[in-house]
Design a protein around this motif. Sequence first.
Motif, PDB file in Angstrom:
ATOM      1  N   SER A   9     -10.623  10.806  -6.364  1.00 55.48           N
ATOM      2  CA  SER A   9     -11.097  10.785  -5.040  1.00 55.48           C
ATOM      3  C   SER A   9     -11.381   9.251  -4.328  1.00 55.48           C
ATOM      4  CB  SER A   9     -12.522  11.337  -4.886  1.00 55.48           C
ATOM      5  OG  SER A   9     -13.481  10.856  -5.482  1.00 55.48           O
ATOM      6  N   GLN A  10     -11.464   8.277  -5.418  1.00 58.06           N
ATOM      7  CA  GLN A  10     -11.369   7.002  -4.728  1.00 58.06           C
ATOM      8  C   GLN A  10      -9.898   6.576  -4.136  1.00 58.06           C
ATOM      9  OE1 GLN A  10     -12.897   4.180  -7.329  1.00 58.06           O
ATOM     10  NE2 GLN A  10     -13.020   2.646  -5.700  1.00 58.06           N
ATOM     11  N   SER A  11      -9.082   7.135  -4.864  1.00 56.63           N
ATOM     12  CA  SER A  11      -7.722   6.576  -4.663  1.00 56.63           C
ATOM     13  C   SER A  11      -7.146   7.398  -3.594  1.00 56.63           C
ATOM     14  CB  SER A  11      -6.804   6.874  -5.883  1.00 56.63           C
ATOM     15  OG  SER A  11      -7.021   5.848  -6.752  1.00 56.63           O
ATOM     16  N   ILE A  12      -7.675   8.639  -3.332  1.00 51.50           N
ATOM     17  CA  ILE A  12      -7.261   9.380  -2.305  1.00 51.50           C
ATOM     18  C   ILE A  12      -7.686   9.098  -1.119  1.00 51.50           C
ATOM     19  CG2 ILE A  12      -7.332  11.744  -1.179  1.00 51.50           C
ATOM     20  CD1 ILE A  12      -7.344  12.717  -4.184  1.00 51.50           C
ATOM     21  N   MET A  13      -9.083   8.728  -0.990  1.00 50.93           N
ATOM     22  CA  MET A  13      -9.770   8.235   0.116  1.00 50.93           C
ATOM     23  C   MET A  13      -9.512   6.927   0.751  1.00 50.93           C
ATOM     24  SD  MET A  13     -11.446  10.737   1.201  1.00 50.93           S
ATOM     25  CE  MET A  13     -12.274   9.765   2.729  1.00 50.93           C
ATOM     26  N   LYS A  14      -8.839   6.105  -0.332  1.00 49.41           N
ATOM     27  CA  LYS A  14      -8.462   4.809   0.145  1.00 49.41           C
ATOM     28  C   LYS A  14      -6.993   4.616   0.599  1.00 49.41           C
ATOM     29  CE  LYS A  14      -7.547   0.096  -1.813  1.00 49.41           C
ATOM     30  NZ  LYS A  14      -7.285  -0.713  -2.907  1.00 49.41           N
ATOM     31  N   ALA A  15      -6.141   5.774   0.255  1.00 53.25           N
ATOM     32  CA  ALA A  15      -4.992   5.933   0.871  1.00 53.25           C
ATOM     33  C   ALA A  15      -5.109   6.381   2.278  1.00 53.25           C
ATOM     34  CB  ALA A  15      -4.073   6.978   0.094  1.00 53.25           C
ATOM     35  N   PHE A  16      -6.152   7.143   2.504  1.00 50.25           N
ATOM     36  CA  PHE A  16      -6.139   7.818   3.809  1.00 50.25           C
ATOM     37  C   PHE A  16      -6.987   6.748   4.680  1.00 50.25           C
ATOM     38  CE2 PHE A  16      -5.351  12.072   1.655  1.00 50.25           C
ATOM     39  CZ  PHE A  16      -4.461  12.362   2.818  1.00 50.25           C
ATOM     40  N   THR A  17      -8.075   6.461   4.257  1.00 50.44           N
ATOM     41  CA  THR A  17      -8.860   5.450   5.361  1.00 50.44           C
ATOM     42  C   THR A  17      -8.491   4.099   5.481  1.00 50.44           C
ATOM     43  OG1 THR A  17     -10.508   4.825   3.414  1.00 50.44           O
ATOM     44  CG2 THR A  17     -10.804   6.806   4.870  1.00 50.44           C
ATOM     45  N   GLU A  18      -7.873   3.331   4.580  1.00 52.36           N
ATOM     46  CA  GLU A  18      -7.430   1.951   4.457  1.00 52.36           C
ATOM     47  C   GLU A  18      -6.021   1.935   4.914  1.00 52.36           C
ATOM     48  OE1 GLU A  18      -8.261  -0.259   1.312  1.00 52.36           O
ATOM     49  OE2 GLU A  18     -10.373   0.348   0.983  1.00 52.36           O
ATOM     50  N   GLY A  19      -5.187   2.899   4.552  1.00 48.51           N
ATOM     51  CA  GLY A  19      -3.759   2.580   4.539  1.00 48.51           C
ATOM     52  C   GLY A  19      -3.349   3.524   5.677  1.00 48.51           C
ATOM     53  N   CYS A  20      -4.188   4.478   6.103  1.00 47.69           N
ATOM     54  CA  CYS A  20      -3.691   5.659   7.185  1.00 47.69           C
ATOM     55  C   CYS A  20      -2.454   6.273   6.676  1.00 47.69           C
ATOM     56  CB  CYS A  20      -3.670   5.127   8.508  1.00 47.69           C
ATOM     57  SG  CYS A  20      -4.907   4.286   9.043  1.00 47.69           S
ATOM     58  N   CYS A  21      -2.391   6.856   5.306  1.00 53.44           N
ATOM     59  CA  CYS A  21      -1.115   7.691   5.140  1.00 53.44           C
ATOM     60  C   CYS A  21      -1.447   9.053   5.551  1.00 53.44           C
ATOM     61  CB  CYS A  21      -1.056   7.782   3.534  1.00 53.44           C
ATOM     62  SG  CYS A  21      -2.336   8.745   2.723  1.00 53.44           S
ATOM     63  N   GLU A  22      -0.461   9.666   5.861  1.00 58.73           N
ATOM     64  CA  GLU A  22      -0.297  11.276   6.295  1.00 58.73           C
ATOM     65  C   GLU A  22      -0.780  12.242   5.180  1.00 58.73           C
ATOM     66  OE1 GLU A  22       0.914   8.763   9.351  1.00 58.73           O
ATOM     67  OE2 GLU A  22       1.850   8.787   7.538  1.00 58.73           O
ATOM     68  N   ALA A  23      -0.436  11.958   4.076  1.00 58.63           N
ATOM     69  CA  ALA A  23      -0.597  12.927   3.056  1.00 58.63           C
ATOM     70  C   ALA A  23      -0.355  12.365   1.641  1.00 58.63           C
ATOM     71  CB  ALA A  23       0.466  14.006   2.881  1.00 58.63           C
ATOM     72  N   TYR A  24      -0.973  13.143   0.881  1.00 56.16           N
ATOM     73  CA  TYR A  24      -1.135  12.608  -0.643  1.00 56.16           C
ATOM     74  C   TYR A  24      -0.760  13.735  -1.567  1.00 56.16           C
ATOM     75  CZ  TYR A  24      -3.821  10.385  -4.466  1.00 56.16           C
ATOM     76  OH  TYR A  24      -4.086   9.441  -5.391  1.00 56.16           O
ATOM     77  N   LEU A  25       0.287  13.599  -2.424  1.00 60.66           N
ATOM     78  CA  LEU A  25       0.551  14.619  -3.347  1.00 60.66           C
ATOM     79  C   LEU A  25       0.438  14.127  -4.813  1.00 60.66           C
ATOM     80  CD1 LEU A  25       3.830  15.791  -1.654  1.00 60.66           C
ATOM     81  CD2 LEU A  25       1.501  17.040  -1.862  1.00 60.66           C
ATOM     82  N   THR A  26       0.022  14.932  -5.805  1.00 63.61           N
ATOM     83  CA  THR A  26       0.142  14.295  -7.088  1.00 63.61           C
ATOM     84  C   THR A  26       1.188  14.953  -8.108  1.00 63.61           C
ATOM     85  OG1 THR A  26      -1.269  16.422  -7.822  1.00 63.61           O
ATOM     86  CG2 THR A  26      -2.589  14.371  -7.257  1.00 63.61           C
ATOM     87  N   LYS A  27       1.512  13.932  -8.918  1.00 62.51           N
ATOM     88  CA  LYS A  27       2.629  14.431  -9.884  1.00 62.51           C
ATOM     89  C   LYS A  27       2.098  15.314 -11.002  1.00 62.51           C
ATOM     90  CE  LYS A  27       4.573   9.759  -9.038  1.00 62.51           C
ATOM     91  NZ  LYS A  27       5.007   8.723  -9.569  1.00 62.51           N
TER      92      LYS A  27
END
Length: 133
Positions: A97-115
């Motif tokens: 969850s830390q990587s997911i939250m960082k991507a959304f809050t710090e970088g403002c990505c639109e989506a997150y998909l796992t491999k």
Amino acid sequence: MLKILIVEDEFISRALLMEMLAAHGVCHVAVNGREAIDVLRRSMQSGGGYDLVCLDIMMPEMDGQEVLTEIRNMEREFGLSGRRATKVIMTTALTDSQSIMKAFTEGCCEAYLTKPIDRSKLQATLQDLNLIP
């Protein structure tokens, strides 16, 4: 047709994303974060930019979080915002969850998909982002 940049250091993941996205537009690839920044800067300088960037988090030279921050900085520099801003989907094997939250809050990505990336989830994400009907 979308202009898509796939930023992925692993060949198989890169090839699969290209195969899944080819029907939706022109796909270019970068094999590391530095190369991605160079490609994106040249594209923004020429007035183009990319509609979509699929960005792996764990890469050599410059990780996806750093690249995402730089994308947003370049967009500000070139006055790209709102509908003209690049949609970024983070793609990674990380599920914490830390990587997911960082991507959304710090970088403002639109989506997150796992491999491994699931084709139907990718399609749904593209629809949610209004990139495809």
